[in-house]
Design an enzyme around this catalytic site. Structure first.
Site, PDB file in Angstrom:
ATOM      1  N   CYS A  53       0.827  -1.215   0.000  1.00 29.79           N
ATOM      2  CA  CYS A  53       0.000   0.000   0.000  1.00 29.79           C
ATOM      3  C   CYS A  53       0.865   1.271   0.000  1.00 29.79           C
ATOM      4  O   CYS A  53       2.045   1.251   0.314  1.00 29.79           O
ATOM      5  CB  CYS A  53      -0.951   0.003   1.188  1.00 29.79           C
ATOM      6  SG  CYS A  53      -0.145   0.342   2.746  1.00 29.79           S
ATOM      7  N   CYS A  55       0.827   3.836   2.038  1.00 26.43           N
ATOM      8  CA  CYS A  55       1.378   4.291   3.316  1.00 26.43           C
ATOM      9  C   CYS A  55       2.593   3.464   3.718  1.00 26.43           C
ATOM     10  O   CYS A  55       3.435   3.934   4.488  1.00 26.43           O
ATOM     11  CB  CYS A  55       0.320   4.338   4.415  1.00 26.43           C
ATOM     12  SG  CYS A  55      -0.390   2.777   4.907  1.00 26.43           S
TER      13      CYS A  55
END
Length: 145
Positions: A53, A55
């Site tokens: 992902c 993040c």
């Protein structure tokens, strides 16, 4: 999954793995590797539950690396990759008693026992300095335990 797609996935994921391994993190890809590493690692260990992902790329992996510029840094550095090395990640999560699955995330262990975690919801809405501060607080707590 056929071999073509598996090879493509491996090529895509490699830089995400290397972002940690080139800084000394040991990849644990099987449940047996997780058990051996966690049981034999005396002292403080940082475990990064890696992820594809945004993040993870923008915050988690860089914060893990930058957090090592600290007096009380971990003695051992490990990583499992959620969604890629599923069995290893599931085994690692068995050691994170009291915490739900989260990726990316950080677990700090002392002598194989969980001290604390920084989970995805504490990463994705934070800035780099806050994440590093949370890791440093866990390193301090682990070294004092």
């Amino acid at each position: 999954m056929n071999m073509f797609f598996q090879n493509q996935m491996d090529l895509m994921i490699r830089p995400m793995r290397e972002e940690l391994t080139r800084h000394g993190f040991v990849e644990l890809k099987t449940p047996e590797e997780v058990d051996e590493a966690f049981r034999s690692a005396k002292g403080v260990a940082l475990v990064v539950v890696n992820s594809v992902c945004g993040c993870a790329a923008g915050l988690a992996r860089p914060a893990a690396v930058q957090s090592l510029n600290y007096d009380k840094k971990p003695d051992h550095l490990f990583t499992v990759f959620a969604g890629q090395d599923k069995e290893a990640t599931a085994r690692a999560r068995e050691y994170f008693e009291g915490y739900p699955p989260s990726s990316p995330s950080f677990a700090v262990l002392k002598d194989g026992k969980i001290v604390g975690m920084v989970q995805r919801h504490e990463i994705e809405d934070s800035d780099m300095e806050s994440i590093i501060a949370k890791l440093h607080a866990l390193y301090d707590k682990a070294h004092e335990a």
